[in-house]
Enzyme design. Sequence first.
Site, short mmCIF file in Angstrom:
data_model
loop_
_atom_site.label_atom_id
_atom_site.label_comp_id
_atom_site.label_asym_id
_atom_site.label_seq_id
_atom_site.Cartn_x
_atom_site.Cartn_y
_atom_site.Cartn_z
NE ARG A 46 -19.66 -29.50 -28.08
CZ ARG A 46 -18.76 -29.06 -28.55
NH1 ARG A 46 -18.47 -27.93 -28.89
NH2 ARG A 46 -17.41 -30.02 -28.92
CB SER A 117 -22.00 -38.38 -29.70
OG SER A 117 -22.16 -37.04 -29.13
CE LYS A 146 -16.51 -33.98 -31.07
NZ LYS A 146 -16.54 -33.82 -29.82
N1 TZP Z 1 -20.34 -32.75 -32.86
C1 TZP Z 1 -19.88 -33.27 -34.06
S1 TZP Z 1 -19.38 -31.97 -35.06
C2 TZP Z 1 -19.85 -30.88 -34.06
C3 TZP Z 1 -19.92 -31.49 -32.63
C4 TZP Z 1 -20.41 -30.74 -31.50
C5 TZP Z 1 -19.79 -29.40 -34.07
C6 TZP Z 1 -20.76 -28.84 -35.09
O1 TZP Z 1 -20.65 -27.58 -35.43
P1 TZP Z 1 -20.91 -26.67 -36.89
O2 TZP Z 1 -20.43 -25.38 -36.50
O3 TZP Z 1 -22.39 -26.76 -36.91
O4 TZP Z 1 -20.34 -27.58 -37.67
#
Ligand code: TZP
Length: 221
Positions: A46, A117, A146
């Site tokens: 990503r 998602s 995010k």
């Molecule tokens: N989509 C929803 S939360 C997220 C994504 C890509 C980020 C998750 O990252 P982390 O550091 O595990 O909370």
Amino acid sequence: MARIAREEMKKRLAVYFIMGSQNSERPAVDVLKEALDGGVTLFQFREKGAGALQGAEKEALARQLQRLCRAHGVPLIVNDDVELAIAIDADGVHVGQDDEDARRVREKIGDKILGVSAHNVEEARAAIEAGADYIGVGPIYPTRSKEDANEAQGPEILRSLREQGIAIPIVAIGGITVDNAQAVIEAGADGVSVISAIASASEPKAVAAALAAAVQAARSR
Ligand code: TZP
Ligand code: MG
């Protein structure tokens, strides 16, 4: 190649590590190598946000990470870049609600793994209808990884989706750590998806192993 079977998908989702070069101070290759040694079962490339690589550089990194994944027998999913996924013959693609339409992605990628998602039962049903192999649900807990993340929904969202008959493999995402991983599996997720828990860890291998143990423990309850 046929579409991945549901049981195999569920197994693969156990410890789903997501990373791009922007997620760690260290070289992504080093972090991924350690994470794979710890027991990561699925990987998502990503490359997103400020400072993300583009074009040939992005593809070169994807290929490096793919070599590592292949050496460990772990599938590599590309986030929101169907062309890259096809160019490198990745194992799958993950798209969000604001990305390319899941149905079109399914048409383009054939039997590769498709992740979508979903934040509620309507989006979950639409993803299934579009041909998703799994859905990613979150953020479950607050996240800093995010920028445009929705509000955290808590593990209750997982329970609610299962109660409403959503049977597709589900991976939970957002703020997941070794300490709360069991709770999300018990609420109905088949696996945990993490960025920072592993990418920002001083010992990615140990964290990946601890996540794998937590998921196993929760599954065998
Ligand atoms: N989509 C929803 S939360 C997220 C994504 C890509 C980020 C998750 O990252 P982390 O550091 O595990 O909370
Ligand atoms: Mg997206």
